[in-house]
Design a protein around this motif. Sequence first.
Motif, short mmCIF file in Angstrom:
data_model
loop_
_atom_site.label_atom_id
_atom_site.label_comp_id
_atom_site.label_asym_id
_atom_site.label_seq_id
_atom_site.Cartn_x
_atom_site.Cartn_y
_atom_site.Cartn_z
N ILE A 124 101.82 65.18 34.12
CA ILE A 124 102.08 65.20 32.69
C ILE A 124 101.95 66.62 32.17
N ASP A 125 102.88 67.04 31.33
CA ASP A 125 102.82 68.36 30.72
C ASP A 125 101.77 68.35 29.62
N GLN A 126 100.67 69.05 29.84
CA GLN A 126 99.58 69.01 28.87
C GLN A 126 99.98 69.62 27.53
N ILE A 127 100.95 70.52 27.52
CA ILE A 127 101.33 71.17 26.27
C ILE A 127 101.86 70.14 25.27
N SER A 128 102.53 69.12 25.77
CA SER A 128 103.12 68.13 24.87
C SER A 128 102.15 67.02 24.49
N THR A 129 100.93 67.05 25.04
CA THR A 129 99.96 66.01 24.76
C THR A 129 99.18 66.36 23.50
N PRO A 130 99.12 65.46 22.51
CA PRO A 130 98.37 65.77 21.30
C PRO A 130 96.90 66.04 21.60
N THR A 131 96.32 67.02 20.94
CA THR A 131 94.92 67.37 21.14
C THR A 131 94.21 67.39 19.80
N GLN A 132 92.89 67.20 19.84
CA GLN A 132 92.09 67.27 18.64
C GLN A 132 91.89 68.73 18.25
N PRO A 133 91.77 69.02 16.94
CA PRO A 133 91.51 70.40 16.52
C PRO A 133 90.24 70.93 17.17
N LYS A 134 90.24 72.20 17.44
CA LYS A 134 89.08 72.82 18.06
C LYS A 134 87.95 72.95 17.04
N THR A 135 86.73 72.77 17.51
CA THR A 135 85.57 72.83 16.64
C THR A 135 84.91 74.20 16.71
N ARG A 136 83.85 74.38 15.93
CA ARG A 136 83.15 75.66 15.90
C ARG A 136 82.67 76.10 17.28
N THR A 137 82.27 75.16 18.10
CA THR A 137 81.68 75.52 19.39
C THR A 137 82.72 75.79 20.48
N ASP A 138 83.99 75.52 20.20
CA ASP A 138 85.04 75.78 21.18
C ASP A 138 85.36 77.26 21.25
N GLN A 139 85.97 77.65 22.36
CA GLN A 139 86.44 79.02 22.52
C GLN A 139 87.95 79.03 22.72
N ILE A 140 88.57 80.14 22.36
CA ILE A 140 89.98 80.36 22.66
C ILE A 140 90.10 81.63 23.50
N PHE A 141 91.01 81.61 24.44
CA PHE A 141 91.25 82.76 25.32
C PHE A 141 92.44 83.54 24.78
N VAL A 142 92.24 84.82 24.52
CA VAL A 142 93.30 85.66 23.95
C VAL A 142 93.48 86.89 24.82
N ARG A 143 94.71 87.12 25.23
CA ARG A 143 95.03 88.33 25.99
C ARG A 143 95.82 89.27 25.09
N ASP A 144 95.30 90.49 24.90
CA ASP A 144 95.94 91.51 24.08
C ASP A 144 96.19 92.72 24.96
N GLY A 145 97.39 92.79 25.56
CA GLY A 145 97.68 93.86 26.50
C GLY A 145 96.80 93.74 27.73
N GLU A 146 96.05 94.79 28.03
CA GLU A 146 95.14 94.78 29.17
C GLU A 146 93.77 94.21 28.82
N HIS A 147 93.56 93.90 27.55
CA HIS A 147 92.26 93.40 27.11
C HIS A 147 92.30 91.88 26.97
N CYS A 148 91.21 91.25 27.40
CA CYS A 148 91.09 89.80 27.30
C CYS A 148 89.84 89.46 26.51
N HIS A 149 89.94 88.46 25.68
CA HIS A 149 88.80 88.04 24.86
C HIS A 149 88.63 86.54 24.95
N PHE A 150 87.39 86.10 25.06
CA PHE A 150 87.05 84.70 24.90
C PHE A 150 86.33 84.61 23.56
N ILE A 151 86.98 84.01 22.57
CA ILE A 151 86.47 84.03 21.21
C ILE A 151 85.92 82.66 20.85
#
Length: 239
Positions: A119-146
Amino acid sequence: MNILIVDDSRLARKELVDILKDIPGTKVIAEAVDVNTAVTAINTHKPDLVLLDIHLPDGDGFDVLDRSSITPHVIFTTAYEQHALRAFEVNALDYLLKPITHERLEVAIQRSRSKQNGIDQISTPTQPKTRTDQIFVRDGEHCHFIRLSDLRLINVEGNYIRLYFLDTKTMLARSMNYLEEKLDPQVFFRANRQQIVNMDYVASIEPWVNEGLLIKLTDGTQVEVSRRQARELKQRLEI
């Protein structure tokens, strides 16, 4: 789902075992404490999923994957965010920062199930992320877990959005609408077409021109709330 836990900390392994007991359809079939025992366990038990720590006494989690004769699905579980980019380069399903919550692990395991079922996870509905969740962001050569509790402001800048968190800012090549759909509306508020604020960082709200409002954040940033959004914010705050 048969799961192997790899971590040199007995307490960390126990915490994962306790969480998994409450996640239906999961079974811990083995535990490993270093690279050698992990490789042996993977080759012997052929688990559906490996919860894999990064730092191990005789190497790291990537050594485990390099030396195993089969390639299981992997979720990294670690206290170190700096290896996130490499983890995703080896097709890890997720990268969880300790301490790991039940909710976050359950979502990651569901992603593993979806992969196994084709199953393609991108098409699966997900619950909104909460305060305790993190998002992974890549900005050029820099990576952040926010961690979302650290994200105070989001600005549109051309075809990108800029994220302000802690004492850092970074760019993300996504639309504002894309990110807004993933955020908890009880925490994040769309002040205008260009900006989203984390309500936890609001220091004050004042009347503004054209029946709008002016939000002042704890770092001194001022954000104008459009007239339309001001009505929504007043209803939300009952002011």
